[in-house]
Design a protein around this motif. Structure first.
Motif, mmCIF file in Angstrom:
data_model
loop_
_atom_site.group_PDB
_atom_site.id
_atom_site.type_symbol
_atom_site.label_atom_id
_atom_site.label_comp_id
_atom_site.label_asym_id
_atom_site.label_seq_id
_atom_site.Cartn_x
_atom_site.Cartn_y
_atom_site.Cartn_z
ATOM 1 N N ASP A 34 43.656 19.403 7.089
ATOM 2 C CA ASP A 34 43.982 18.986 5.722
ATOM 3 C C ASP A 34 42.819 18.140 5.218
ATOM 4 O O ASP A 34 42.087 18.559 4.333
ATOM 5 C CB ASP A 34 45.297 18.188 5.743
ATOM 6 C CG ASP A 34 45.804 17.923 4.338
ATOM 7 O OD1 ASP A 34 45.193 18.459 3.388
ATOM 8 O OD2 ASP A 34 46.799 17.178 4.191
ATOM 9 N N GLU A 35 42.578 16.995 5.885
ATOM 10 C CA GLU A 35 41.425 16.163 5.532
ATOM 11 C C GLU A 35 40.508 16.014 6.744
ATOM 12 O O GLU A 35 40.969 15.660 7.834
ATOM 13 C CB GLU A 35 41.884 14.767 5.077
ATOM 14 C CG GLU A 35 40.696 13.887 4.657
ATOM 15 C CD GLU A 35 41.021 12.386 4.620
ATOM 16 O OE1 GLU A 35 42.219 12.037 4.583
ATOM 17 O OE2 GLU A 35 40.072 11.590 4.665
ATOM 18 N N LEU A 36 39.220 16.272 6.565
ATOM 19 C CA LEU A 36 38.221 15.955 7.595
ATOM 20 C C LEU A 36 37.599 14.613 7.221
ATOM 21 O O LEU A 36 37.099 14.448 6.107
ATOM 22 C CB LEU A 36 37.123 17.025 7.653
ATOM 23 C CG LEU A 36 35.989 16.687 8.641
ATOM 24 C CD1 LEU A 36 36.414 16.950 10.081
ATOM 25 C CD2 LEU A 36 34.720 17.474 8.313
ATOM 26 N N ARG A 37 37.630 13.669 8.161
ATOM 27 C CA ARG A 37 37.101 12.331 7.867
ATOM 28 C C ARG A 37 35.988 11.986 8.866
ATOM 29 O O ARG A 37 36.273 11.539 9.980
ATOM 30 C CB ARG A 37 38.236 11.310 7.929
ATOM 31 C CG ARG A 37 37.927 10.001 7.210
ATOM 32 C CD ARG A 37 39.107 9.040 7.275
ATOM 33 N NE ARG A 37 40.307 9.518 6.585
ATOM 34 C CZ ARG A 37 41.514 8.925 6.673
ATOM 35 N NH1 ARG A 37 41.667 7.835 7.415
ATOM 36 N NH2 ARG A 37 42.546 9.427 6.026
ATOM 37 N N PRO A 38 34.733 12.201 8.480
ATOM 38 C CA PRO A 38 33.628 11.861 9.387
ATOM 39 C C PRO A 38 33.379 10.356 9.395
ATOM 40 O O PRO A 38 33.261 9.739 8.334
ATOM 41 C CB PRO A 38 32.428 12.612 8.792
ATOM 42 C CG PRO A 38 32.788 12.892 7.372
ATOM 43 C CD PRO A 38 34.266 12.782 7.217
ATOM 44 N N LEU A 39 33.311 9.776 10.587
ATOM 45 C CA LEU A 39 33.113 8.333 10.730
ATOM 46 C C LEU A 39 31.845 8.073 11.540
ATOM 47 O O LEU A 39 31.502 8.837 12.438
ATOM 48 C CB LEU A 39 34.315 7.697 11.428
ATOM 49 C CG LEU A 39 35.690 7.945 10.793
ATOM 50 C CD1 LEU A 39 36.797 7.318 11.659
ATOM 51 C CD2 LEU A 39 35.761 7.390 9.364
ATOM 52 N N ALA A 40 31.171 6.972 11.191
ATOM 53 C CA ALA A 40 29.957 6.610 11.935
ATOM 54 C C ALA A 40 29.705 5.119 11.763
ATOM 55 O O ALA A 40 30.515 4.409 11.155
ATOM 56 C CB ALA A 40 28.765 7.431 11.441
ATOM 57 N N SER A 41 28.604 4.632 12.292
ATOM 58 C CA SER A 41 28.284 3.213 12.167
ATOM 59 C C SER A 41 27.894 2.908 10.716
ATOM 60 O O SER A 41 27.601 3.809 9.936
ATOM 61 C CB SER A 41 27.146 2.847 13.103
ATOM 62 O OG SER A 41 25.969 3.530 12.697
ATOM 63 N N THR A 57 31.701 12.776 2.632
ATOM 64 C CA THR A 57 31.025 11.486 2.763
ATOM 65 C C THR A 57 31.471 10.759 4.031
ATOM 66 O O THR A 57 32.666 10.682 4.339
ATOM 67 C CB THR A 57 31.320 10.605 1.531
ATOM 68 O OG1 THR A 57 30.925 11.349 0.373
ATOM 69 C CG2 THR A 57 30.524 9.305 1.580
ATOM 70 N N ILE A 58 30.493 10.208 4.732
ATOM 71 C CA ILE A 58 30.765 9.474 5.955
ATOM 72 C C ILE A 58 31.304 8.093 5.627
ATOM 73 O O ILE A 58 30.784 7.401 4.755
ATOM 74 C CB ILE A 58 29.481 9.365 6.810
ATOM 75 C CG1 ILE A 58 29.078 10.767 7.323
ATOM 76 C CG2 ILE A 58 29.667 8.399 7.976
ATOM 77 C CD1 ILE A 58 27.735 10.820 8.004
ATOM 78 N N GLN A 59 32.375 7.709 6.356
ATOM 79 C CA GLN A 59 32.949 6.370 6.206
ATOM 80 C C GLN A 59 32.652 5.556 7.459
ATOM 81 O O GLN A 59 32.276 6.101 8.488
ATOM 82 C CB GLN A 59 34.473 6.472 6.009
ATOM 83 C CG GLN A 59 34.877 7.299 4.801
ATOM 84 C CD GLN A 59 36.397 7.393 4.666
ATOM 85 O OE1 GLN A 59 37.125 6.472 5.019
ATOM 86 N NE2 GLN A 59 36.870 8.527 4.158
ATOM 87 N N GLU A 60 32.836 4.257 7.352
ATOM 88 C CA GLU A 60 32.558 3.400 8.499
ATOM 89 C C GLU A 60 33.652 3.546 9.560
ATOM 90 O O GLU A 60 34.845 3.556 9.246
ATOM 91 C CB GLU A 60 32.454 1.932 8.078
ATOM 92 C CG GLU A 60 31.955 1.078 9.233
ATOM 93 C CD GLU A 60 31.888 -0.410 8.901
ATOM 94 O OE1 GLU A 60 32.011 -0.765 7.712
ATOM 95 O OE2 GLU A 60 31.715 -1.195 9.854
#
Lengths: 349, 349
Positions: A34-41, A57-60
């Motif tokens: 449904d939602e892909l949530r890319p996370l990174a530093s 968009t990458i989130q923290e």
């Protein structure tokens, strides 16, 4: 985890060598997202990753980033997993962790779907993805264990630099050019970034992967020993490993010696068991120089087995050569397979 | 061979990777040479080689070229040895042969001076120099055998391209540049020039050295098995090998598992035996990341041993990592050592 038709999926370490491939794999297998949530530093916040011909968009990677997430795939290093995996679980996610942080915890299933998919059912929020060099070995040997029993493994590995991430890939490129051009060779990453000494990996072989343990084995070698016993549910299996880093970019190869229960088994019988196993391809045709290599396995999802031979003296001993793409089956693909198995088990429950 | 104060020495294959190093070594150890006679194929006749700050003209390797020669060091391939070694012997020379042509002949001593120097006495004109990967293994294990007995060897090799000669060195350079630059990669030499298929060696690992035998092992692997038994005079020793070619220029490395007689031996005891052995250097200091690598062993005459560990389950089992320069100790230096031992034995007789 509730059974749904589509899931919210977080990928922690979305800019890393493995994280990038996880997102590619999720798209390739049409994982019901449904939602892909890319996370990174923090550094990467605001950058984007490509997914289904769009940009996400990458989130923290912070505790609150896991709100509403069903499945969180972690591959941002052990310290990030130790810090955030429980936060994700507390917010209702199932964590599939690609680091060594939880692999040997009693409460955490350590899963290679071709070997022990059923163990997923016992998870308490975290499922661990094994070490790359372990995954390809246990998947190749599972059909052997199942048909003929397994008593002993001695393995010597031939491991690519991508196991140490994108920095190591760049270092191999730079050092290789410098050596060919007779220029100064800079050593900063290999064999282990955090260790005091670094040696050239270009045109070399380094018998150290990860740090040394008190018993003189490296942590990588002990991962192969301990994880194999856990995944195969064979606590008394004899396993010994020598792990070596080599100057190629992708795939790990392994020279494996095994002892099985039955002394009467022939090479064609052993090849037959391997040939029929899921996720494993027998590539063993010496008349036509048919065997797998790191380059031939690069970019493939399967595990390739060749050079099957009977030991010359020990009737229940066999030698094999096993190759797989360490970033795919050794990491990203195995994680996505676990996620697939998880939702499959969920929908059955 | 008559004892003399100076000898006439022929080097057959004087323009090859090993022949060049033999001449360098003869000069370096101040071998008592009256005349140095470099021999090669017709193509190289008239060219010169450097020796003692002079130039020596290459003559054609033909039967009459051995007139007056006392010692002939052959390293021009098995077919040249088969054709000319007996011609040299018939003219009074002792042949030290670096090819596989005569190694397993009953009448031919197969010698690593640190292991079986005394076998030289039984020669009937030809003394064989073992295969490169065998030499470093038996020399490293001889002190173990001597002190603690030896029952079993399982070895996986990490072998450099120089074992296939200067063409292979050039091929690795060209392929490496082509891959880094994204250009077409040409494959002509590796894994075996005479075989139908060739694969890239740059950024790769090839589990084939030499051609395949009927038992599914390669000829290189069977050399390690059979030569080890002969050199160590242990016909019943269990030996199995997996030989792999890798993208570095010099030195072979070996991951070796051994079983000894005595279950009570500790790692420091085994290290102690290795440390005291001639021609072998213990480089095993994991606290300071001390272990040998192909690059660190390049250009050295010694054999380096590191990563000594006790097997985790089998009390008389040990794992080691052995590295040596395959062109020096694995070929040229061992041949010159045999020549030195020969004149030493001669002068004692």
């Amino acid at each position: 985890m509730e059974a749904k038709s589509r899931y919210n999926v977080a990928v922690v370490g979305a800019t890393g060598a493995v994280g990038e491939k996880i997102i590619e794999m999720l798209e390739q297998v049409e994982f019901p997202i449904d939602e892909l949530r890319p996370l990174a530093s923090k550094r990467s916040v605001g950058k984007t990753v490509e997914y289904k011909s769009g940009e996400v968009t990458i989130q923290e990677a912070a505790p609150e980033a896991f709100e509403g997430i069903d499945i969180a795939l972690f591959s941002a290093g052990g310290s990030v997993s130790k810090q955030l995996a429980q936060e994700a679980v507390d917010r209702g996610a199932v964590v599939i962790d690609n680091t060594s942080a939880f692999r040997m915890h009693e409460d955490v299933p350590l899963v290679v779907p071709e070997v022990n998919k059923e163990d997923i059912k016992d998870h308490k929020g975290i499922i661990a993805n094994p070490n790359c060099s372990t995954i390809q070995m246990v998947a190749a040997l599972e059909p052997v264990r199942e048909k003929y029993g397994l008593n002993r493994i001695i393995v010597s590995t031939y491991q690519s630099v991508s196991g140490s991430g994108n920095d190591a890939i760049e270092e191999l490129k730079h050092q290789t050019r410098a050596m060919l051009d007779g220029e100064t060779v800079h050593t900063e990453i290999m064999p282990v970034k955090s260790e005091p000494k670094h040696f050239p990996i270009a045109f070399n072989a380094l018998p150290q992967i990860d740090t040394f343990e008190d018993n003189h084995y490296t942590f990588e070698e002990m991962k192969m020993v301990n994880e194999t016993k856990k995944i195969m549910s064979l606590p008394d299996l004899n396993v010994a490993a020598t792990c070596v880093r080599l100057p190629f970019f992708y795939s790990h190869a392994e020279s494996i010696y095994v002892e099985i229960d039955d002394e009467s088994i022939s090479v064609p019988q052993l090849q037959g068991a391997i040939k029929d196993a899921p996720g494993v391809v027998l590539e063993d045709d010496i008349v036509n120089q048919g065997y797998p290599t790191p380059l031939s396995a690069e970019g493939k999802l399967d595990i390739f087995v060749g050079r099957v031979r009977k030991d010359l003296d020990v009737p229940n001993g066999f030698h094999l050569w096993v190759v797989a793409d360490n970033v795919l089956k050794g990491a990203a693909w195995n994680s996505v397979q676990i996620a697939q198995a998880l939702i499959e088990i969920n929908s059955e429950a």
